[in-house]
Design a protein around this motif. Structure first.
Motif, PDB file in Angstrom:
ATOM      1  N   ARG A  21       0.821  -1.204   0.000  1.00 37.17           N
ATOM      2  CA  ARG A  21       0.000   0.000   0.000  1.00 37.17           C
ATOM      3  C   ARG A  21       0.863   1.267   0.000  1.00 37.17           C
ATOM      4  O   ARG A  21       0.427   2.334  -0.431  1.00 37.17           O
ATOM      5  CB  ARG A  21      -0.913   0.022   1.231  1.00 37.17           C
ATOM      6  N   PHE A  22       2.070   1.125   0.497  1.00 37.61           N
ATOM      7  CA  PHE A  22       2.968   2.284   0.548  1.00 37.61           C
ATOM      8  C   PHE A  22       3.435   2.714  -0.834  1.00 37.61           C
ATOM      9  O   PHE A  22       3.722   3.884  -1.081  1.00 37.61           O
ATOM     10  CB  PHE A  22       4.177   1.952   1.428  1.00 37.61           C
ATOM     11  N   ILE A  23       3.521   1.783  -1.771  1.00 37.15           N
ATOM     12  CA  ILE A  23       4.080   2.086  -3.093  1.00 37.15           C
ATOM     13  C   ILE A  23       2.963   2.558  -4.005  1.00 37.15           C
ATOM     14  O   ILE A  23       2.227   1.753  -4.591  1.00 37.15           O
ATOM     15  CB  ILE A  23       4.803   0.859  -3.683  1.00 37.15           C
ATOM     16  N   ASN A  24       2.806   3.855  -4.127  1.00 35.37           N
ATOM     17  CA  ASN A  24       1.785   4.419  -5.000  1.00 35.37           C
ATOM     18  C   ASN A  24       2.074   4.077  -6.455  1.00 35.37           C
ATOM     19  O   ASN A  24       3.233   4.101  -6.895  1.00 35.37           O
ATOM     20  CB  ASN A  24       1.717   5.935  -4.834  1.00 35.37           C
ATOM     21  N   SER A  25       1.021   3.797  -7.207  1.00 32.69           N
ATOM     22  CA  SER A  25       1.195   3.445  -8.618  1.00 32.69           C
ATOM     23  C   SER A  25       1.836   4.584  -9.393  1.00 32.69           C
ATOM     24  O   SER A  25       2.717   4.369 -10.232  1.00 32.69           O
ATOM     25  CB  SER A  25      -0.163   3.091  -9.242  1.00 32.69           C
ATOM     26  N   PHE A  26       1.392   5.813  -9.096  1.00 31.51           N
ATOM     27  CA  PHE A  26       1.973   6.960  -9.794  1.00 31.51           C
ATOM     28  C   PHE A  26       3.466   7.066  -9.498  1.00 31.51           C
ATOM     29  O   PHE A  26       4.283   7.227 -10.405  1.00 31.51           O
ATOM     30  CB  PHE A  26       1.256   8.237  -9.375  1.00 31.51           C
ATOM     31  N   GLY A  27       3.832   6.964  -8.224  1.00 34.97           N
ATOM     32  CA  GLY A  27       5.245   7.045  -7.852  1.00 34.97           C
ATOM     33  C   GLY A  27       6.065   5.929  -8.453  1.00 34.97           C
ATOM     34  O   GLY A  27       7.227   6.124  -8.838  1.00 34.97           O
ATOM     35  N   PHE A  28       5.468   4.748  -8.553  1.00 34.56           N
ATOM     36  CA  PHE A  28       6.167   3.594  -9.136  1.00 34.56           C
ATOM     37  C   PHE A  28       6.536   3.877 -10.591  1.00 34.56           C
ATOM     38  O   PHE A  28       7.673   3.636 -11.014  1.00 34.56           O
ATOM     39  CB  PHE A  28       5.271   2.361  -9.028  1.00 34.56           C
ATOM     40  N   PHE A  29       5.591   4.401 -11.357  1.00 34.17           N
ATOM     41  CA  PHE A  29       5.881   4.666 -12.765  1.00 34.17           C
ATOM     42  C   PHE A  29       6.789   5.883 -12.945  1.00 34.17           C
ATOM     43  O   PHE A  29       7.557   5.948 -13.907  1.00 34.17           O
ATOM     44  CB  PHE A  29       4.576   4.838 -13.548  1.00 34.17           C
ATOM     45  N   VAL A  30       6.701   6.824 -12.023  1.00 36.74           N
ATOM     46  CA  VAL A  30       7.652   7.950 -12.070  1.00 36.74           C
ATOM     47  C   VAL A  30       9.071   7.440 -11.848  1.00 36.74           C
ATOM     48  O   VAL A  30      10.016   7.866 -12.529  1.00 36.74           O
ATOM     49  CB  VAL A  30       7.283   9.014 -11.019  1.00 36.74           C
ATOM     50  N   ALA A  31       9.219   6.500 -10.895  1.00 34.44           N
ATOM     51  CA  ALA A  31      10.544   5.913 -10.657  1.00 34.44           C
ATOM     52  C   ALA A  31      11.042   5.185 -11.903  1.00 34.44           C
ATOM     53  O   ALA A  31      12.215   5.311 -12.288  1.00 34.44           O
ATOM     54  CB  ALA A  31      10.486   4.960  -9.471  1.00 34.44           C
ATOM     55  N   ALA A 229      10.589   9.761 -20.511  1.00 34.35           N
ATOM     56  CA  ALA A 229      10.200   9.806 -19.099  1.00 34.35           C
ATOM     57  C   ALA A 229       8.784  10.341 -18.947  1.00 34.35           C
ATOM     58  O   ALA A 229       8.005   9.847 -18.118  1.00 34.35           O
ATOM     59  CB  ALA A 229      11.182  10.678 -18.317  1.00 34.35           C
ATOM     60  N   TYR A 230       8.424  11.334 -19.743  1.00 37.58           N
ATOM     61  CA  TYR A 230       7.081  11.890 -19.686  1.00 37.58           C
ATOM     62  C   TYR A 230       6.049  10.847 -20.096  1.00 37.58           C
ATOM     63  O   TYR A 230       4.977  10.727 -19.476  1.00 37.58           O
ATOM     64  CB  TYR A 230       7.002  13.102 -20.605  1.00 37.58           C
ATOM     65  N   SER A 231       6.359  10.085 -21.124  1.00 37.49           N
ATOM     66  CA  SER A 231       5.452   9.031 -21.586  1.00 37.49           C
ATOM     67  C   SER A 231       5.199   8.003 -20.488  1.00 37.49           C
ATOM     68  O   SER A 231       4.056   7.629 -20.209  1.00 37.49           O
ATOM     69  CB  SER A 231       6.029   8.350 -22.829  1.00 37.49           C
ATOM     70  N   LEU A 232       6.269   7.544 -19.843  1.00 29.79           N
ATOM     71  CA  LEU A 232       6.124   6.543 -18.788  1.00 29.79           C
ATOM     72  C   LEU A 232       5.436   7.130 -17.553  1.00 29.79           C
ATOM     73  O   LEU A 232       4.647   6.450 -16.890  1.00 29.79           O
ATOM     74  CB  LEU A 232       7.496   5.991 -18.408  1.00 29.79           C
ATOM     75  N   GLY A 233       5.726   8.378 -17.247  1.00 33.15           N
ATOM     76  CA  GLY A 233       5.078   9.017 -16.102  1.00 33.15           C
ATOM     77  C   GLY A 233       3.579   9.135 -16.293  1.00 33.15           C
ATOM     78  O   GLY A 233       2.799   8.978 -15.341  1.00 33.15           O
ATOM     79  N   ARG A 234       3.136   9.379 -17.528  1.00 33.78           N
ATOM     80  CA  ARG A 234       1.706   9.477 -17.811  1.00 33.78           C
ATOM     81  C   ARG A 234       1.002   8.115 -17.639  1.00 33.78           C
ATOM     82  O   ARG A 234      -0.205   8.077 -17.384  1.00 33.78           O
ATOM     83  CB  ARG A 234       1.475  10.005 -19.215  1.00 33.78           C
ATOM     84  N   ILE A 235       1.738   7.021 -17.767  1.00 35.34           N
ATOM     85  CA  ILE A 235       1.135   5.720 -17.461  1.00 35.34           C
ATOM     86  C   ILE A 235       0.710   5.702 -16.000  1.00 35.34           C
ATOM     87  O   ILE A 235      -0.366   5.193 -15.652  1.00 35.34           O
ATOM     88  CB  ILE A 235       2.131   4.574 -17.743  1.00 35.34           C
ATOM     89  N   GLY A 236       1.552   6.268 -15.131  1.00 36.74           N
ATOM     90  CA  GLY A 236       1.213   6.344 -13.719  1.00 36.74           C
ATOM     91  C   GLY A 236      -0.052   7.148 -13.479  1.00 36.74           C
ATOM     92  O   GLY A 236      -0.891   6.786 -12.653  1.00 36.74           O
ATOM     93  N   CYS A 237      -0.218   8.266 -14.214  1.00 31.62           N
ATOM     94  CA  CYS A 237      -1.439   9.070 -14.084  1.00 31.62           C
ATOM     95  C   CYS A 237      -2.665   8.264 -14.483  1.00 31.62           C
ATOM     96  O   CYS A 237      -3.711   8.332 -13.832  1.00 31.62           O
ATOM     97  CB  CYS A 237      -1.338  10.316 -14.966  1.00 31.62           C
ATOM     98  N   GLN A 238      -2.542   7.493 -15.560  1.00 30.73           N
ATOM     99  CA  GLN A 238      -3.667   6.694 -16.042  1.00 30.73           C
ATOM    100  C   GLN A 238      -3.995   5.557 -15.086  1.00 30.73           C
ATOM    101  O   GLN A 238      -5.155   5.324 -14.746  1.00 30.73           O
ATOM    102  CB  GLN A 238      -3.338   6.129 -17.437  1.00 30.73           C
TER     103      GLN A 238
END
Length: 435
Positions: A21-31, A229-238
């Protein structure tokens, strides 16, 4: 939607590991986006070094010394924080895993794990230095190449990028910031990409000057990495459903007794649904009446799934929308009663193709600075057009009502064109033979 990896693993693999639960999906894809950008940047810097476009810097270092007290204390501190907070979160359970962000910023933690990892980290640093210890420490000159500094560049970009993203987001949402400034500054949500890009660029500029790295060549090397990086980060948003989505698609409504299912609706049904949830949409779009709420009616072609044009973002991380029937989770049980255009998905796809485009140009555009100019242009064009169907705060400037991103996008296109033509005029005579 998967607000964090706990929900993803539970849905995909049938396991319930509360620590996830600590690992946010958005943060994971940003990483992941930072790792991918670091890899692409390393490749490009090495290529430019082989071509003689970038050179190394000789640095004098003292080797053979035993670990200092400050090094041991620093490593103990890092280990303690990791054990006390991160591992403490995984083993605490209960309220901690239900609201990991609150746990991280509280005084709670695991003292045994903090002390254990602190001693371990300090011990590892002492052992590492002890193995390299010489009877008499000596000064050596070591050449550090630009690609050796990618780790530092990524850290600077992440740190100042996050800071800039928070600043620009709070400037764009000033009323929300005034209501709760501490939460607005410390929360992991609420990030503006262009704010991060601007502040990270300033930090990297000063870093490159300090270490004598050609800034124009560095910008060219960074350009494909940034758009990837922007492309992968947007996966986290989705995947997370962070509220960074498009305007309403009035051709559809979400089926009330279902999860994520949408169906075609006529104008009357759309208006009835809008009126039934008017308080939600008036707050979201910050307008005074439902007639001002932006929407567009677009039906999906029969050969494409409806969600590409109308998505309800079930279990979104910002808890936006109406309750999902039968959802038994403590949080993340909402979905949008009227589906929206999934703009993060659009940007993921478009940005990936722009990455391929820039990657194909990297050897053809030999004048330093021109590739970065092209990046600024295509980035600005992409963002300007997606803003036409995206939810965002609008400003009122001389009768116009642009969003912050639209203003910056236009400036990027203009600035990118200026960078391209000025670089071409100034450096065209110094085109390298080898690439």
């Amino acid at each position: 939607m998967y607000p964090n990896l706990y929900y993803a693993f539970k849905d995909l693999f049938g396991v319930s590991w509360n620590g996830l639960r600590f690992i946010n999906s958005f943060g994971f894809f940003v990483a992941l986006s930072f790792l991918a950008a670091a890899y692409i940047l390393t490749l490009e810097l090495k290529r430019k070094e082989r071509a003689g476009l970038l050179t190394g810097q000789d640095v004098k270092m003292v080797v053979g010394k035993q670990a200092s007290i400050s090094e041991l204390l620093l490593n103990f501190g890092l280990g303690f924080l990791l054990g006390y907070k991160i591992i403490g979160l995984f083993i605490s359970g209960g309220a901690a895993t239900a609201d990991p962000q609150q746990f991280i910023f509280s005084s709670e933690g695991s003292w045994p794990m903090g002390l254990s990892l602190g001693v371990l980290f300090a011990g590892l640093k002492w052992w590492e230095k002890h193995k390299q210890k010489l009877d008499k420490p000596e000064e050596r000159t070591i050449r550090i190449w630009p690609h050796d500094r990618v780790g530092d560049l990524v850290i600077y970009a992440a740190l100042f990028g996050f800071l800039g993203a928070k600043i620009f987001h709070n400037l764009e949402n000033w009323n929300d910031f005034k209501q709760n400034p501490i939460e607005a500054l410390l929360s992991f949500s609420g990030l503006t990409f262009y704010g991060g890009l601007i502040c990270a660029a300033v930090a990297i500029y000063f870093y490159s000057r300090k270490h004598k790295i050609g800034f124009r060549h560095l910008c060219d090397a960074i350009a494909p990495a940034l758009i990837l990086a922007y492309s992968l980060g947007r996966i986290g948003c989705q995947v997370a459903g962070d509220g960074d989505w498009g305007i309403l698609n009035s051709a559809y409504v979400t089926v009330p007794a279902s999860e994520s299912k949408v169906e075609l609706a006529d104008t009357a049904r759309f208006q009835n649904t809008l009126q039934a949830h008017s308080s939600l949409y008036l707050r979201t779009f910050q307008v005074n009446n439902v007639g001002e709420i932006p929407h567009a009616s677009v039906k999906a072609p029969g050969w494409l799934p409806n969600w590409l044009f109308a998505y309800s973002y079930p279990h979104n991380v910002v808890n936006e929308g109406a309750p999902i029937p039968g959802c038994k989770e403590e949080q993340f049980c909402n979905q949008l009663p009227i589906p929206v255009f999934p703009t993060p998905f659009y940007e993921t796809v478009v940005s990936f193709f722009l990455f391929l485009f820039l990657w194909s140009l990297r050897k053809k555009l030999k004048v330093p600075g021109t590739l970065f100019g092209v990046y600024l242009i295509v980035n600005g064009i992409e963002r300007f057009f997606v803003e036409q169907i995206r939810v965002n705060t609008k400003y009122s400037i001389f009768g116009f009502h642009p969003t912050q991103a639209e203003i910056i996008a236009v400036l990027l296109v203009i600035g990118g064109a200026a960078v391209y033509f000025i670089s071409k005029k100034k450096y065209a005579g110094s085109i390298p033979v080898k690439s």
